[in-house]
Each structure stands twice: as structure tokens, then as C-alpha cells.
Design an enzyme around this catalytic site. Sequence first.
Site, PDB file in Angstrom:
ATOM      1  N   GLU A 267       0.903  -1.213  -0.034  1.00  0.00           N
ATOM      2  CA  GLU A 267      -0.039   0.000   0.112  1.00  0.00           C
ATOM      3  C   GLU A 267       0.948   1.196   0.028  1.00  0.00           C
ATOM      4  O   GLU A 267       1.574   1.545   1.030  1.00  0.00           O
ATOM      5  CB  GLU A 267      -0.978  -0.029   0.957  1.00  0.00           C
ATOM      6  CG  GLU A 267      -2.072   1.233   1.323  1.00  0.00           C
ATOM      7  CD  GLU A 267      -2.426   1.135   2.630  1.00  0.00           C
ATOM      8  OE1 GLU A 267      -3.171   2.369   2.832  1.00  0.00           O
ATOM      9  OE2 GLU A 267      -1.931   0.828   3.571  1.00  0.00           O
ATOM     10  N   CYS A 301      -3.358   8.280   3.772  1.00  0.00           N
ATOM     11  CA  CYS A 301      -3.565   8.007   2.483  1.00  0.00           C
ATOM     12  C   CYS A 301      -4.905   8.226   1.743  1.00  0.00           C
ATOM     13  O   CYS A 301      -4.928   8.429   0.546  1.00  0.00           O
ATOM     14  CB  CYS A 301      -3.323   6.442   2.377  1.00  0.00           C
ATOM     15  SG  CYS A 301      -4.604   5.175   2.898  1.00  0.00           S
TER      16      CYS A 301
END
Length: 396
Positions: A267, A301
Amino acid sequence: MTAAENSEDILAGLDRLYIGGEYVEAQLAPDPVIDPGTEDIFGYAPIADESHVAAAIAAARCAFDEGPWPRCSPQERAEVLIRFHEGLARQRDRLAQLLIREGGVIYADALSRQVDIPLKHLANNIQIALRDFSRQVHPEVVTVGEKKVVGSALVQRIPVGVVAAISAYNYPTYLNLAKIGPALMAGNTVVLKPSPLTPFQALLLGQIASEAGVPPGVLNIINGGANVGQLLCSDPSVDLISFTGSEQVGKQIGETASRNLKRCLLELGGKSPLIVRSDANLDVAAATILRGFTAHAGQGCAMFTRAIVHNAVRERVVHRIVQMAASIEIGLPAAPLTGMGPVISASQRDRVATFVERATDEQSRPVIGGQRPSHMRRGFFFEPTLFDNIDNRSQI
């Protein structure tokens, strides 16, 4: 109680690495962990050396190859992890205090967003893993040469093996539990390496795991920098790497993992866009944009740190953001009324300042912010900063 006494209390027992179900003394000099709100040293974290990394991987390997965990039923593993969840819930206030002090998380978000939501996700992951994912593939008649053969298959989910879980500083408890919860429920064993900027809340998980009856070696927690991560990722005994962090480090991990054909879950980075159409609710749009770069100082994020707004409403949206930003109180994370806290480190604060300077050199000017707040003489603070009418070629 003084700040120093409070620090000693919430850091009790978190000065060692957790390997093979036991806390192990580190031989290297401990690493100072800085409180982002004050720039004071909050505590000293143990640092793993090469022997600790090897011991953690060996403990996880032995627990997977020879221990009961992978051979337990999902129900048996769930019973242990439900106790683990209950232990986390009992320690939620301590977890929140650790997040405030080592992560700069503001008081208003520490319990709700950074502890309670991860606990809900963990509980949900335990229930998901109790489902039977096996299935029978419908028989098919296939021709092999001149013969017709009936073929079928049974699809089953089995544990991968030893998982190296490497997490980031921004939502550390969420990321740690999101990695180790599903991995353990599936029957894997785990070596967790948190960000060296936020190690203590991760080390607390070892205490809770032992109390919950997680077998020795099933969960191991080591702390350190990039060298520790490199050792984890390159060891052939590790079967899967789960990493959250930058694209640059993700590329390095992918290259290292490819040499041993390891599985990777990466990620990486992100610059999340929010698109505002001309028919949007402008109050909601402005509030969402503002929260995107002020909530946890924009360190997430999924934060909307880039807004693409229709020109027909752009000026009105900007005007609303400017008005709303005036009410955000920048202050110490532990203060109940603080609406925006610091970034994680001096280097991150300086990186933000550098991007603002570059944008200014490109003839852009911030509509709001653009500098360190004058009333916060210590701490890694930077004002909420908004640039308008930015060219796509701009570095920001």
C-alpha cells in the site's frame, strides 16, 4: 502527575522486543522517540539487531511449521483473538495516550478514529475469517486425446506461512491490527515491524497477546529502521510481506521479494483527489476539503489533499474554506480543543515548508497558511495551507 511520571506509567514494560512469546532485551543503544507536539523525548525504544531479526523469524517459522496455530480450527483461533480484542479494549485509554505522545494524534481523534475504529475492524475481520471459503468446482467433461474425462476440484484457503508486517506512522494502531488480525485468523504467524517513529503502541500488543493466550512465536514484534525491514524482506523463511509506506521503499521491497518469489501486499503513497462538480453542496465540499488537509495534519492515504473544483464554483468553495479554516485551533495534541496538531517529525515539517517555497517560487501564493504558526514555538507544527488555481505542471 507530571508529564515525566505519566510517560513512565504508560511506557511501563515497553522497553524490550517481543520475540517467541517473551520480552527480550535489546543490545543496541535505544532510540529516542520524539513527542511531535513538544519536541521533547517521550521515551527510548528498543532497537533490534541482526540476531533479533533472525530470532523473530525463526520463532515465527517454528510456530508455523511445528506449532498448533496453523492446525487450529478457525473457531479456536477466533477464541484467542477475541480475548486479544478484549485486551485491546481494556487498554484503549493507554493506546490513545501513546498515540497522542508518540504520533502527535490530537485528543479528539485518538480514541475514536485511531483506537475504536481499528478495534471494530479487527472484530469484523475475526467474523469474516470464520466463514467457510472452500467450494467445490462443478464437474466438467474434458477431452484428453481420444478419451473424455470428468474433472473437478476443491478450492480451499490455507495459510501462507510467515508474514512480515511493516507499518507506517500515520495510523499505526489501525495499520498494525489491519495486518496482523487477518493474518493470524487465517493461521499464519507474524513478525511485526512498526515505524520507528511510533513503536510503543505496537510493543504493547505483545503484552496483550500473551495475556490472551496467543501461542509463543505466533506474533513477534521488533523495532528498528530500514536495515531491520531489509533483513525481514530478504530472509527466505518469510513467505509474505505486507508493507504500508512510500513508493520508493515499496519498489525496493518488491525487488527484494522477487529474488525469492515472495508474495507482496504493498500500500504505497497517494495523493487523493476530491472532485467538486458545479451542482455540489458547496458547504459540504468545503468542509470535506478542509478536513482533508487538517485532520491528523493531512497525514493519511485517504486524505483529500488535492481538490479538483469546477471553475463555476471554485471561488465560492475557496471562500468557504478560508472562512472555516479561521475556526481551527492549532495546538498541543493532548488539549481537548485542538483541531489540528503537528506533523510527525522535523523532517516532515521541513518537507512541507520546502514544497510551499517551491510553489511560491512558481508564482503561486497560498490563500491561507504557508508558514509555521507563530504561537507554537516548539513542536512540528505547520499552518493549514491552501493554494488555489494551481497549474498541473506545478510540483505541488
